[in-house]
Scaffold this motif. Structure first.
Motif, mmCIF file in Angstrom:
data_model
loop_
_atom_site.group_PDB
_atom_site.id
_atom_site.type_symbol
_atom_site.label_atom_id
_atom_site.label_comp_id
_atom_site.label_asym_id
_atom_site.label_seq_id
_atom_site.Cartn_x
_atom_site.Cartn_y
_atom_site.Cartn_z
ATOM 1 N N ASN A 124 -24.223 21.312 -57.016
ATOM 2 C CA ASN A 124 -24.810 21.662 -55.721
ATOM 3 C C ASN A 124 -25.447 20.461 -55.043
ATOM 4 O O ASN A 124 -25.414 20.352 -53.815
ATOM 5 C CB ASN A 124 -25.820 22.796 -55.886
ATOM 6 N N LEU A 127 -22.575 18.627 -53.553
ATOM 7 C CA LEU A 127 -22.110 19.343 -52.359
ATOM 8 C C LEU A 127 -23.055 19.147 -51.181
ATOM 9 O O LEU A 127 -22.614 19.018 -50.035
ATOM 10 C CB LEU A 127 -21.970 20.841 -52.657
ATOM 11 N N MET A 128 -24.353 19.099 -51.469
ATOM 12 C CA MET A 128 -25.326 18.891 -50.404
ATOM 13 C C MET A 128 -25.143 17.501 -49.783
ATOM 14 O O MET A 128 -25.170 17.349 -48.559
ATOM 15 C CB MET A 128 -26.745 19.037 -50.947
ATOM 16 N N SER A 131 -21.971 17.440 -47.758
ATOM 17 C CA SER A 131 -21.999 18.284 -46.563
ATOM 18 C C SER A 131 -22.320 17.490 -45.306
ATOM 19 O O SER A 131 -22.138 17.992 -44.199
ATOM 20 C CB SER A 131 -23.001 19.429 -46.731
ATOM 21 N N LEU A 132 -22.762 16.251 -45.473
ATOM 22 C CA LEU A 132 -22.992 15.405 -44.303
ATOM 23 C C LEU A 132 -21.685 15.080 -43.594
ATOM 24 O O LEU A 132 -21.675 14.841 -42.395
ATOM 25 C CB LEU A 132 -23.709 14.124 -44.711
ATOM 26 N N LEU A 134 -18.310 16.478 -45.091
ATOM 27 C CA LEU A 134 -17.266 17.423 -45.482
ATOM 28 C C LEU A 134 -17.846 18.829 -45.594
ATOM 29 O O LEU A 134 -18.998 18.997 -45.958
ATOM 30 C CB LEU A 134 -16.655 17.026 -46.829
ATOM 31 N N LYS A 135 -17.026 19.801 -45.349
ATOM 32 C CA LYS A 135 -17.477 21.195 -45.422
ATOM 33 C C LYS A 135 -16.478 22.026 -46.207
ATOM 34 O O LYS A 135 -15.315 21.671 -46.345
ATOM 35 C CB LYS A 135 -17.610 21.804 -44.015
ATOM 36 N N GLY A 136 -16.940 23.140 -46.729
ATOM 37 C CA GLY A 136 -16.085 24.162 -47.317
ATOM 38 C C GLY A 136 -15.329 23.737 -48.551
ATOM 39 O O GLY A 136 -15.837 23.032 -49.421
ATOM 40 N N ALA A 139 -14.945 19.954 -49.519
ATOM 41 C CA ALA A 139 -16.125 19.389 -50.177
ATOM 42 C C ALA A 139 -16.168 19.794 -51.647
ATOM 43 O O ALA A 139 -16.493 18.972 -52.516
ATOM 44 C CB ALA A 139 -17.400 19.849 -49.470
ATOM 45 N N LYS A 140 -15.798 21.033 -51.939
ATOM 46 C CA LYS A 140 -15.786 21.491 -53.329
ATOM 47 C C LYS A 140 -14.726 20.762 -54.142
ATOM 48 O O LYS A 140 -14.949 20.407 -55.301
ATOM 49 C CB LYS A 140 -15.562 23.000 -53.404
#
Length: 185
Positions: A124, A127-128, A131-132, A134-136, A139-140
């Motif tokens: 996490n 991912l945080m 998230s700056l 990449l998304k969704g 990112a995973k």
């Protein structure tokens, strides 16, 4: 002697983990009944703590010291112990984070993901940070891939390979993986 002791401790840890049950009493699960774990309460408590902290990442937590035990049997010892020990711990956590990238099956009995609490926290966090930009799902995938790569590198370092050996052999492993994947597809 060190190899035999290491091997015996790892076998006991393996038995405790193999007979782990979420319903056994432990440090944070007080019950009046006897544990089902073959090593009794101590085995149940150790196995529960490791499973909650590392999840299935506990597999590398046991596997890497097993390679050390084999080296001890051959009278070789741990190559580069000051690097191998931290790499082993970091490898266990990054493997847990890799597993946390996967969805937990409905039968999974812990509140945390497949990588335990440590894996969930590291995954996490990554991912945080991602998230700056990449998304969704992307990112995973990037987070999971980064943790798999880190796990591979740290596993090679923990088993005693130097930086040059690790980079050379990681390249060979990547080529073999690519060839095997191409052959399957």
């Amino acid at each position: 002697l060190v190899g035999v002791l290491t091997f015996a401790v790892l076998i006991a840890l393996g038995v405790a983990l193999a007979t782990w049950s979420v319903d056994d009493p432990s440090f944070n699960h007080a019950l009046d009944r006897a544990p089902k774990n073959w090593l009794g309460y101590p085995g149940a408590a150790v196995a529960d703590e490791l499973m909650q902290f590392l999840g299935l990442g506990v597999l590398l937590f046991v596997a890497i010291p097993m390679t050390w035990a084999v080296r001890f049997f051959g009278h070789h010892g741990i190559a580069r112990p000051l690097r191998s020990l931290p790499a082993w711990l970091a490898c266990s956590v990054t493997f847990s984070a890799s597993l946390s990238a996967l969805p937990a099956p409905s039968a999974w009995s812990l509140a945390s993901g497949l990588g335990g609490n440590a894996g969930d926290v590291l995954h996490n966090l990554l991912l945080m940070i991602l998230s700056l930009g990449l998304k969704g799902l992307l990112a995973k995938i990037v987070a999971g891939g980064a943790m798999v790569a880190a796990t591979g590198y740290l596993a090679l370092r923990a088993t005693g390979w130097g930086r040059k050996d690790t980079v050379q052999n990681a390249g060979r492993i990547a080529l073999l993986t690519h060839a095997a994947t191409a052959a399957v597809l």
